[in-house]
Design a protein around this motif. Structure first.
Motif, PDB file in Angstrom:
ATOM      1  N   ILE A  70       0.846  -1.226  -0.046  1.00 27.33           N
ATOM      2  CA  ILE A  70      -0.109  -0.013   0.117  1.00 27.33           C
ATOM      3  C   ILE A  70       1.086   1.201  -0.043  1.00 27.33           C
ATOM      4  CG2 ILE A  70      -1.763   1.268   1.241  1.00 27.33           C
ATOM      5  CD1 ILE A  70      -2.702  -1.331   2.323  1.00 27.33           C
ATOM      6  N   ASP A  71       0.663   2.266  -0.969  1.00 27.26           N
ATOM      7  CA  ASP A  71       1.509   3.269  -0.992  1.00 27.26           C
ATOM      8  C   ASP A  71       0.706   4.400  -0.764  1.00 27.26           C
ATOM      9  OD1 ASP A  71       3.673   5.070  -1.492  1.00 27.26           O
ATOM     10  OD2 ASP A  71       3.664   4.554  -3.610  1.00 27.26           O
ATOM     11  N   VAL A  72       0.749   5.363   0.042  1.00 30.54           N
ATOM     12  CA  VAL A  72       0.030   6.454   0.142  1.00 30.54           C
ATOM     13  C   VAL A  72       0.809   8.154  -0.287  1.00 30.54           C
ATOM     14  CG1 VAL A  72      -1.316   7.661   1.875  1.00 30.54           C
ATOM     15  CG2 VAL A  72      -1.386   5.244   2.145  1.00 30.54           C
ATOM     16  N   SER A  73       0.146   8.656  -0.877  1.00 30.00           N
ATOM     17  CA  SER A  73       0.688   9.834  -1.203  1.00 30.00           C
ATOM     18  C   SER A  73      -0.269  10.870  -1.374  1.00 30.00           C
ATOM     19  CB  SER A  73       1.455   9.742  -2.736  1.00 30.00           C
ATOM     20  OG  SER A  73       0.509   9.544  -3.721  1.00 30.00           O
ATOM     21  N   GLY A  74       0.140  12.231  -1.392  1.00 30.53           N
ATOM     22  CA  GLY A  74      -0.673  13.330  -1.226  1.00 30.53           C
ATOM     23  C   GLY A  74      -0.861  13.841  -0.028  1.00 30.53           C
ATOM     24  N   ALA A  75      -0.423  13.240   1.257  1.00 28.64           N
ATOM     25  CA  ALA A  75      -0.424  13.494   2.451  1.00 28.64           C
ATOM     26  C   ALA A  75       0.712  13.387   3.202  1.00 28.64           C
ATOM     27  CB  ALA A  75      -1.716  13.163   2.970  1.00 28.64           C
ATOM     28  N   LYS A  76       1.060  13.787   4.484  1.00 28.34           N
ATOM     29  CA  LYS A  76       1.954  13.382   5.195  1.00 28.34           C
ATOM     30  C   LYS A  76       1.885  12.210   5.914  1.00 28.34           C
ATOM     31  CE  LYS A  76       4.781  14.862   9.299  1.00 28.34           C
ATOM     32  NZ  LYS A  76       6.212  14.712   8.327  1.00 28.34           N
ATOM     33  N   THR A  77       2.862  11.137   5.592  1.00 27.26           N
ATOM     34  CA  THR A  77       2.737   9.741   6.122  1.00 27.26           C
ATOM     35  C   THR A  77       4.064   9.745   6.947  1.00 27.26           C
ATOM     36  OG1 THR A  77       4.330   8.974   4.157  1.00 27.26           O
ATOM     37  CG2 THR A  77       1.653   8.920   3.931  1.00 27.26           C
ATOM     38  N   TYR A  78       3.791   8.672   8.063  1.00 33.35           N
ATOM     39  CA  TYR A  78       4.882   8.428   9.013  1.00 33.35           C
ATOM     40  C   TYR A  78       5.250   6.863   8.939  1.00 33.35           C
ATOM     41  CZ  TYR A  78       2.433  12.403  11.071  1.00 33.35           C
ATOM     42  OH  TYR A  78       1.773  13.673  10.857  1.00 33.35           O
ATOM     43  N   PRO A  79       6.633   6.665   9.275  1.00 30.14           N
ATOM     44  CA  PRO A  79       7.142   5.373   9.328  1.00 30.14           C
ATOM     45  C   PRO A  79       6.483   4.333  10.473  1.00 30.14           C
ATOM     46  CG  PRO A  79       8.751   6.864  10.499  1.00 30.14           C
ATOM     47  CD  PRO A  79       7.638   7.693   9.803  1.00 30.14           C
ATOM     48  N   THR A  80       6.201   3.283  10.132  1.00 30.61           N
ATOM     49  CA  THR A  80       5.449   2.375  10.820  1.00 30.61           C
ATOM     50  C   THR A  80       6.280   0.967  11.228  1.00 30.61           C
ATOM     51  OG1 THR A  80       3.465   1.324  11.602  1.00 30.61           O
ATOM     52  CG2 THR A  80       4.108   1.273   9.111  1.00 30.61           C
ATOM     53  N   ASP A  81       5.948   0.113  12.021  1.00 31.16           N
ATOM     54  CA  ASP A  81       6.511  -0.986  12.206  1.00 31.16           C
ATOM     55  C   ASP A  81       5.530  -2.217  12.530  1.00 31.16           C
ATOM     56  OD1 ASP A  81       8.624  -2.796  12.808  1.00 31.16           O
ATOM     57  OD2 ASP A  81       9.329  -1.929  14.624  1.00 31.16           O
ATOM     58  N   GLY A  82       6.046  -3.261  12.716  1.00 33.22           N
ATOM     59  CA  GLY A  82       4.920  -4.377  12.921  1.00 33.22           C
ATOM     60  C   GLY A  82       4.415  -5.171  11.908  1.00 33.22           C
ATOM     61  N   ARG A  83       3.249  -5.927  11.741  1.00 30.78           N
ATOM     62  CA  ARG A  83       2.680  -6.496  10.982  1.00 30.78           C
ATOM     63  C   ARG A  83       1.011  -6.179  11.111  1.00 30.78           C
ATOM     64  NH1 ARG A  83       5.372 -10.374   7.629  1.00 30.78           N
ATOM     65  NH2 ARG A  83       3.590 -11.264   7.176  1.00 30.78           N
ATOM     66  N   ILE A  84       0.438  -6.110  10.005  1.00 26.88           N
ATOM     67  CA  ILE A  84      -1.086  -6.220   9.868  1.00 26.88           C
ATOM     68  C   ILE A  84      -1.146  -6.910   8.772  1.00 26.88           C
ATOM     69  CG2 ILE A  84      -3.083  -4.809   9.699  1.00 26.88           C
ATOM     70  CD1 ILE A  84      -1.903  -2.448  10.794  1.00 26.88           C
ATOM     71  N   ASP A  85      -1.604  -8.239   9.018  1.00 25.67           N
ATOM     72  CA  ASP A  85      -1.690  -9.267   8.087  1.00 25.67           C
ATOM     73  C   ASP A  85      -2.930  -9.270   7.389  1.00 25.67           C
ATOM     74  OD1 ASP A  85       1.052  -9.910   8.136  1.00 25.67           O
ATOM     75  OD2 ASP A  85       0.745 -11.650   9.329  1.00 25.67           O
ATOM     76  N   MET A  86      -3.028  -9.410   6.191  1.00 25.76           N
ATOM     77  CA  MET A  86      -4.419  -9.892   5.413  1.00 25.76           C
ATOM     78  C   MET A  86      -4.224 -11.278   5.234  1.00 25.76           C
ATOM     79  SD  MET A  86      -3.730  -8.026   1.532  1.00 25.76           S
ATOM     80  CE  MET A  86      -4.783  -9.462   0.866  1.00 25.76           C
ATOM     81  N   LEU A  87      -5.398 -11.933   4.880  1.00 23.91           N
ATOM     82  CA  LEU A  87      -5.402 -13.326   4.868  1.00 23.91           C
ATOM     83  C   LEU A  87      -6.121 -13.804   3.645  1.00 23.91           C
ATOM     84  CD1 LEU A  87      -6.177 -13.903   8.439  1.00 23.91           C
ATOM     85  CD2 LEU A  87      -3.804 -14.339   7.768  1.00 23.91           C
ATOM     86  N   THR A  88      -5.820 -14.864   3.083  1.00 21.95           N
ATOM     87  CA  THR A  88      -6.453 -15.404   1.805  1.00 21.95           C
ATOM     88  C   THR A  88      -6.632 -16.693   2.006  1.00 21.95           C
ATOM     89  OG1 THR A  88      -4.251 -16.131   0.577  1.00 21.95           O
ATOM     90  CG2 THR A  88      -5.044 -13.891   0.347  1.00 21.95           C
ATOM     91  N   VAL A  89      -7.469 -17.376   1.088  1.00 21.18           N
ATOM     92  CA  VAL A  89      -8.080 -18.452   1.208  1.00 21.18           C
ATOM     93  C   VAL A  89      -7.838 -19.323  -0.162  1.00 21.18           C
ATOM     94  CG1 VAL A  89     -10.147 -20.345   1.399  1.00 21.18           C
ATOM     95  CG2 VAL A  89      -9.959 -18.223   2.904  1.00 21.18           C
TER      96      VAL A  89
END
Length: 379
Positions: A70-89
Motif C-alpha cells: 500500500i503506497d499513500v501519497s498526497g498527505a504526510k505519512t509516518y514510518p511504522t513497524d510490525g505487521r497487519i496481515d491480510m489473509l487469503t483462502v
C-alpha cells in the motif's frame, strides 16, 4: 444275473484338499481386485465440491513482489513497524477445476480445511474466467471502500458519486437510465457526495410505489420517473449501482493476483497507520479479516477457519474477527496461541490493535467462548 450285474458304477472323485486350496483363492483374488478397482475409481471420480484451505499471508505494511503493498501519497505519512496481515483462502475445485472424492474425504478429516458444494457459491454455468473477473472487481471495490472507511475514521472529508452500473433488460429502468448516469437525487433526497447514497437509494426504492430520479448525463440533468417492480422477492427498478470516489489523498495497492473483498478492514487499518504518527501495532504482529463499507461497518467473510489457522501458523498473536464469523473462528482457533477480538466496526479494529500494542487486552471486545453472537459492548 446278467453279465452287467456286477459292473461298477463310476463315481466322480471328490476333490482333494489341495484342489480346494487352488480354486478358492482364484475366486477371492478376482473379487478382491474388482473391489479395489471400484474403490479406486470412486476415490478418483470428480465430485461437485470445493475445498477451502489456508492461503498465502501478506503484510499490508510491507512489500509485495518488491513494491509496497500500500503506497499513500498526497498527505504526510509516518514510518511504522510490525505487521497487519491480510489473509487469503486457497480454493481447490470450483468452476473449471476438478475435486476428487479422495481429496474431499481427506479434507473432512482435516480441521483446517472445509468442504462446500460448488453450487452454494457458483451457478452451474459459471466459468473459471467468470470467477477471476468477479474476484478482481471485488478486490478493486474493496480498495476504494477501504480508503473511504479510513478517511471517515480520520475525519478527512471526501466525495462519492453514485453511478448506474448495469441496466437489467426488460426492467423499469430500461430505456430510462443508462450505464454511467450519475445519480443526483431520488424522490427529492440528495445523493451526490453522500457516502450512504447507495443505501439511501436502495431503501427508497424498496419503500416506494414510484420513484423520481434525477441523473447527470453528460452536460445535462435528466429527470426520470418509474414504478419499481418486485424482482426476486423485493422491489427494484433493475439497475446495479457503482460508487465513484474522490479522495484528498492518492492510495495505490500492489495486490496483483489477489482477489475478493475480505481484505478491506486490514487495508483500512494499514492506511490509518501510515497517516498517523507511531506504529499502531507497537511493532507487534496482528492479523485479521473482514469486508468493510464506507461507513466503517465490518461484515462477515468466507474461509474464516482457514484464515485464523494461517495467521496462527505465521505467528500472529491477535486475530480480528467479524462478529458474524465468531462461531467459526472460535471453533478453529488455538486460543492458547492467539487472542481473538470481535470487531463490528473499523473503530473496534483500531482500538483492539492499539490496546494489544499497549499490552492490555483485558477489556477487548471478544467473541464469546461458545462462539455465539453477542451484541453487548465489551464482551
Amino acid at each position: 444275473m446278467t453279465a452287467n450285474a456286477h459292473r461298477a458304477v463310476p463315481v466322480p472323485a471328490a476333490p482333494t484338499r489341495g484342489d480346494t486350496r487352488r480354486r478358492v483363492p482364484r475366486l477371492t483374488t478376482t473379487s478382491g481386485v474388482m473391489t479395489y478397482i471400484l474403490i479406486a475409481l470412486a476415490i478418483l471420480l470428480p465430485v461437485p465440491y470445493m475445498l477451502q484451505l489456508p492461503g498465502p499471508v501478506f503484510n499490508t505494511l510491507g512489500d509485495y513482489q518488491g513494491k509496497p503493498m500500500i503506497d499513500v501519497s498526497g498527505a504526510k505519512t509516518y514510518p511504522t513497524d510490525g505487521r497487519i496481515d491480510m489473509l487469503t483462502v486457497a480454493v481447490s475445485g470450483g468452476p473449471g477445476r476438478d475435486t476428487y472424492a479422495s481429496q474431499a474425504l481427506g479434507a473432512l478429516l482435516h480441521s483446517k480445511e472445509t468442504v462446500i458444494p460448488t453450487e452454494a457459491y457458483y451457478p452451474l454455468e459459471t466459468t473459471r474466467e467468470d470467477v477471476a473477473a468477479s474476484n478482481a472487481v471485488e478486490m478493486s471495490s474493496s480498495q476504494d471502500v477501504a480508503v473511504a472507511a479510513a478517511m471517515g475514521q480520520l475525519d478527512k472529508p471526501y466525495k462519492v458519486h453514485l453511478l448506474v452500473g448495469e441496466v437489467v433488460p426488460d426492467s423499469p429502468a430500461e430505456a430510462k437510465l443508462r450505464k454511467g448516469d450519475r445519480i443526483i437525487s431520488v424522490n427529492g433526497k440528495k445523493l451526490d457526495s453522500d457516502p450512504a447514497a447507495a443505501r439511501v437509494m436502495s431503501e427508497t426504492v424498496q419503500s416506494s410505489d414510484s420513484v423520481d430520479i434525477v441523473v447527470e448525463r453528460g452536460d445535462e440533468d435528466v429527470d426520470v420517473a418509474m414504478k419499481p417492480e418486485t424482482i426476486d422477492g423485493r422491489k427494484a427498478i433493475g439497475i446495479s449501482m457503482k460508487q465513484d470516489f474522490e479522495f484528498p489523498i492518492d492510495v495505490s495497492f500492489n495486490v496483483e493476483g489477489i482477489g475478493g473483498p475480505s481484505a478491506g478492514t486490514m487495508f483500512a487499518l494499514a492506511i490509518i497507520d501510515e497517516l498517523t504518527p507511531g506504529a499502531m501495532t507497537g511493532g507487534k504482529h496482528v492479523a485479521g479479516t473482514g469486508e468493510i463499507d464506507p461507513a466503517g461497518n465490518v461484515g462477515p467473510i468466507g474461509g474464516a477457519r482457514q484464515k485464523v489457522a494461517a495467521s496462527t501458523a505465521r505467528g500472529a498473536k491477535l486475530f480480528l474477527s467479524p462478529a458474524d464469523n465468531c462461531a467459526e473462528v472460535i471453533e478453529a482457533a488455538d486460543q492458547s496461541k492467539i487472542t481473538v477480538a470481535r470487531i463490528d466496526t473499523l473503530d473496534d479494529a483500531q482500538n483492539a490493535v492499539e490496546k494489544y500494542a499497549a499490552g492490555d487486552t483485558s477489556d477487548l471486545k471478544k467473541c464469546p467462548a461458545d462462539g455465539a453472537d453477542n451484541n453487548e459492548k465489551g464482551q
